[in-house]
Design a protein around this motif. Structure first.
Motif, PDB file in Angstrom:
ATOM      1  N   GLU A 298     -40.495  -4.867  11.007  1.00 12.11           N
ATOM      2  CA  GLU A 298     -41.089  -4.084  12.114  1.00 12.11           C
ATOM      3  C   GLU A 298     -41.787  -5.016  13.106  1.00 12.11           C
ATOM      4  O   GLU A 298     -41.789  -4.764  14.308  1.00 12.11           O
ATOM      5  CB  GLU A 298     -42.123  -3.088  11.566  1.00 12.11           C
ATOM      6  CG  GLU A 298     -41.534  -1.734  11.299  1.00 12.11           C
ATOM      7  CD  GLU A 298     -42.585  -0.720  10.861  1.00 12.11           C
ATOM      8  OE1 GLU A 298     -43.740  -0.744  11.331  1.00 12.11           O
ATOM      9  OE2 GLU A 298     -42.218   0.104  10.003  1.00 12.11           O
ATOM     10  N   VAL A 299     -42.414  -6.060  12.578  1.00 14.19           N
ATOM     11  CA  VAL A 299     -43.108  -7.000  13.470  1.00 14.19           C
ATOM     12  C   VAL A 299     -42.065  -7.777  14.282  1.00 14.19           C
ATOM     13  O   VAL A 299     -42.259  -8.044  15.473  1.00 14.19           O
ATOM     14  CB  VAL A 299     -44.033  -7.958  12.674  1.00 14.19           C
ATOM     15  CG1 VAL A 299     -44.926  -8.746  13.635  1.00 14.19           C
ATOM     16  CG2 VAL A 299     -44.896  -7.188  11.676  1.00 14.19           C
ATOM     17  N   TYR A 300     -40.947  -8.106  13.635  1.00 18.77           N
ATOM     18  CA  TYR A 300     -39.849  -8.756  14.361  1.00 18.77           C
ATOM     19  C   TYR A 300     -39.369  -7.839  15.504  1.00 18.77           C
ATOM     20  O   TYR A 300     -39.191  -8.290  16.647  1.00 18.77           O
ATOM     21  CB  TYR A 300     -38.692  -9.055  13.388  1.00 18.77           C
ATOM     22  CG  TYR A 300     -37.369  -9.368  14.052  1.00 18.77           C
ATOM     23  CD1 TYR A 300     -37.112 -10.638  14.569  1.00 18.77           C
ATOM     24  CD2 TYR A 300     -36.387  -8.389  14.166  1.00 18.77           C
ATOM     25  CE1 TYR A 300     -35.902 -10.918  15.184  1.00 18.77           C
ATOM     26  CE2 TYR A 300     -35.171  -8.663  14.774  1.00 18.77           C
ATOM     27  CZ  TYR A 300     -34.937  -9.928  15.287  1.00 18.77           C
ATOM     28  OH  TYR A 300     -33.742 -10.204  15.894  1.00 18.77           O
ATOM     29  N   ASP A 301     -39.160  -6.555  15.191  1.00 21.40           N
ATOM     30  CA  ASP A 301     -38.710  -5.607  16.228  1.00 21.40           C
ATOM     31  C   ASP A 301     -39.714  -5.551  17.376  1.00 21.40           C
ATOM     32  O   ASP A 301     -39.328  -5.517  18.546  1.00 21.40           O
ATOM     33  CB  ASP A 301     -38.528  -4.208  15.622  1.00 21.40           C
ATOM     34  CG  ASP A 301     -37.225  -4.094  14.848  1.00 21.40           C
ATOM     35  OD1 ASP A 301     -36.259  -4.797  15.205  1.00 21.40           O
ATOM     36  OD2 ASP A 301     -37.170  -3.318  13.880  1.00 21.40           O
ATOM     37  N   LEU A 302     -40.994  -5.530  17.007  1.00 19.34           N
ATOM     38  CA  LEU A 302     -42.042  -5.509  18.032  1.00 19.34           C
ATOM     39  C   LEU A 302     -41.933  -6.751  18.928  1.00 19.34           C
ATOM     40  O   LEU A 302     -41.959  -6.643  20.164  1.00 19.34           O
ATOM     41  CB  LEU A 302     -43.418  -5.462  17.335  1.00 19.34           C
ATOM     42  CG  LEU A 302     -44.639  -5.702  18.209  1.00 19.34           C
ATOM     43  CD1 LEU A 302     -44.833  -4.554  19.187  1.00 19.34           C
ATOM     44  CD2 LEU A 302     -45.895  -5.862  17.343  1.00 19.34           C
ATOM     45  N   GLY A 337     -35.132 -15.509  13.676  1.00 22.99           N
ATOM     46  CA  GLY A 337     -36.092 -14.531  13.183  1.00 22.99           C
ATOM     47  C   GLY A 337     -37.508 -14.851  13.616  1.00 22.99           C
ATOM     48  O   GLY A 337     -37.776 -15.878  14.252  1.00 22.99           O
ATOM     49  N   LEU A 338     -38.432 -13.966  13.233  1.00 25.10           N
ATOM     50  CA  LEU A 338     -39.835 -14.165  13.604  1.00 25.10           C
ATOM     51  C   LEU A 338     -40.530 -15.131  12.656  1.00 25.10           C
ATOM     52  O   LEU A 338     -41.531 -15.747  13.030  1.00 25.10           O
ATOM     53  CB  LEU A 338     -40.558 -12.804  13.609  1.00 25.10           C
ATOM     54  CG  LEU A 338     -42.041 -12.817  13.948  1.00 25.10           C
ATOM     55  CD1 LEU A 338     -42.288 -13.376  15.350  1.00 25.10           C
ATOM     56  CD2 LEU A 338     -42.632 -11.408  13.837  1.00 25.10           C
ATOM     57  N   SER A 372     -30.898 -13.539  11.062  1.00 25.50           N
ATOM     58  CA  SER A 372     -31.695 -14.740  10.809  1.00 25.50           C
ATOM     59  C   SER A 372     -33.156 -14.414  10.503  1.00 25.50           C
ATOM     60  O   SER A 372     -33.967 -15.325  10.327  1.00 25.50           O
ATOM     61  CB  SER A 372     -31.622 -15.686  12.011  1.00 25.50           C
ATOM     62  OG  SER A 372     -30.290 -16.082  12.217  1.00 25.50           O
ATOM     63  N   GLN A 373     -33.499 -13.138  10.454  1.00 29.17           N
ATOM     64  CA  GLN A 373     -34.851 -12.750  10.046  1.00 29.17           C
ATOM     65  C   GLN A 373     -34.923 -12.906   8.532  1.00 29.17           C
ATOM     66  O   GLN A 373     -34.203 -12.237   7.795  1.00 29.17           O
ATOM     67  CB  GLN A 373     -35.139 -11.306  10.494  1.00 29.17           C
ATOM     68  CG  GLN A 373     -36.459 -10.744  10.033  1.00 29.17           C
ATOM     69  CD  GLN A 373     -37.662 -11.424  10.665  1.00 29.17           C
ATOM     70  OE1 GLN A 373     -37.543 -12.399  11.412  1.00 29.17           O
ATOM     71  NE2 GLN A 373     -38.843 -10.958  10.354  1.00 29.17           N
TER      72      GLN A 373
END
Ligand code: GLY
Ligand code: MN
Length: 456
Positions: A298-302, A337-338, A372-373
């Motif tokens: 979810e933080v990656y999406d953000l 990824g994040l 890649s997350q």
């Protein structure tokens, strides 16, 4: 190395986690660079370090859960070794310092395993990442090299411990992060037109070595930050370049730091500052969202939505940000990824496969960028991981997607062309999830454009 009790307790917990069978731990060997005695920098296997703490080549260990035995297999130093390389504590002394009293010659391990197999015991092993481990598993367990996938109960048992950093581990990681921050601060101060990338890289290594550390991975110090893992260091820094640094320290205990920073050769141009501000917003919004329970996906999406909104403000993207991120259009500029778990490995336990570390066994997305997350599961207290969003203009990727008219509803390719030679920006910090939020590990490195310019 920690106190004996740490290793005794870790092994006791692992026995409970797995339940039965024989756990096989393969320590790492020396690796010859061009002949056997001219070796690459030695690095013990991180799982071996976690449970047995000994950084000596050519060891293996077993925990025979069924028969309640813990054995280290290895040989005492020969007089030839001592003459050439110096004396060390005996293997028996090293083993006793981590609570192991049963030490046997290396050659006895194969027999032990064969007898265990004959008695019907299950041999658990971890996925091998070095060729000599594959050969040993083939010889000792009769496993074809292409089918050595590892034991899932063993992997899960180890991950259930190593994902949660204890206070003494956090102290070690924070020390590695402090050295890592000093490496970055020195490099940020050093970058200027007329310097070669390798001179900045040398400054980074100097600070690591001056603090008794090695590098946790090969340094990225480049004016071509659009290449994500760029290990080329021969370019001259010119006025107008952006310089991307991704580097980390590793302590003698094996614990790592991993940070990134991006600085202008002198001062940010207007365009560089505009894109940098977007990347900075991705970073700061991600950090603000960190708390127990939030899935890191979810933080990656953000972070990706913040990117899309920022790119829309510059005219590079269009449409609904949520749709763009769901479909993967953001990955043109943010193809990684994040962040990832960090600990004894800079990408902690990546050798087990990310599904077991960052996905709790669930399959990963195959979408470009999202695949890649490396960490997707809800964050929990004790997790240590990186926050490292980035923005890149990769000419080859732009050409490919433009040619395919890929995501033409979301991407203004004509505008993107104006940024073709922009390069890349990544900033990275390391965080620990606490009971009610998260805290940065290690000293602060400059993050905002003002902070970057202020220390130059
Ligand atoms: N710092 C290198 C990486 O995270 O892959
Ligand atoms: Mn990283």
């Amino acid at each position: 190395m920690f106190a004996k009790e740490t290793y005794v307790q870790r092994r006791a917990q692992l026995k409970k986690n797995v339940g039965s069978g024989v756990l096989l731990f393969l320590g790492n060997e020396e690796q010859g660079l061009n002949y056997e005695d001219n070796a690459f920098l030695y690095r013990q296997d991180s799982t071996f370090l976690y449970y047995f703490g000994i950084s000596t080549p050519s060891l293996a260990a077993i925990i025979d859960i069924d028969n309640d035995r813990e054995i280290i297999f290895g040989d005492e130093l020969s007089i030839d070794y001592i003459v050439w390389m110096g004396v060390q504590p005996t293997l028996r002394d090293k083993s006793e310092s981590v609570g192991i009293t049963d030490v046997r010659p290396a050659a006895k391990l194969a027999d032990y395993l064969h007898e265990a197999i004959q008695k019907g015991q299950t041999i658990h092993y971890l996925p091998p990442y070095r060729a000599e481990h594959r050969i040993k598993l083939n010889e000792w367990l009769g496993l074809p090299i292409a089918r050595q996938e590892g034991s899932v109960p063993f992997i899960r048992g180890v991950v259930a411990q190593r994902n949660y950093k204890t206070a003494e581990e956090i102290e070690e990681i924070e020390r590695a992060c402090n050295v890592t921050a000093d490496m970055h601060i020195a490099a940020i101060k050093a970058v200027r037109p007329g310097l070669y990338e390798y001179e900045v890289s040398a400054e980074i290594e100097r600070v690591a070595h001056a603090n008794g550390c090695t590098l946790s991975f090969p340094t990225i110090a480049t004016i071509n930050g659009q290449t994500l893992h760029n290990h080329v260091h021969h370019n001259l820094v010119k006025e107008g370049d952006l310089f991307l640094i991704d580097a980390g320290a590793e302590l003698p205990s094996g614990y790592c730091g991993d940070m990134s920073s991006t600085v202008p050769a002198t001062k940010f141009t207007t365009r560089q500052r505009e894109v940098y501000e977007i990347q900075n917003a991705m970073h700061l919004e991600s950090v603000k969202a960190l708390r127990p329970g939030i899935p890191y996906m979810e933080v990656y999406d953000l972070s990706a939505r913040v990117l899309v909104e920022g790119m829309k403000s510059l005219g590079l993207m269009k449409g609904n940000a949520e749709d763009a991120v769901r479909e993967g259009a953001h990955a043109l500029f943010y193809p990684h990824g994040l962040g990832h778990m960090m600990g004894l490995d800079v990408h902690d336990m990546e050798n087990f496969g990310e599904v077991w570390v960052g996905y709790n066994g669930q399959p990963k997305s195959t979408q470009f960028g999202r695949k890649s997350q490396r960490l997707a599961i809800p964050l929990e207290p004790g997790f240590v991981f990186t926050v490292e969003p980035g923005i890149y203009f990769i000419p080859e990727l732009i050409d490919l997607w433009k040619g395919e008219k890929k995501f033409a509803d979301f991407i203004n390719y004509d505008k993107v062309e104006e940024y073709r030679h922009f390069g890349g920006i990544r900033n990275e910090e390391d965080y620990l999830v606490t009971a009610d939020g998260a805290r940065r590990l290690g000293k602060k490195i400059p993050l905002t454009p003002e902070e970057v310019e202020a220390i130059r």
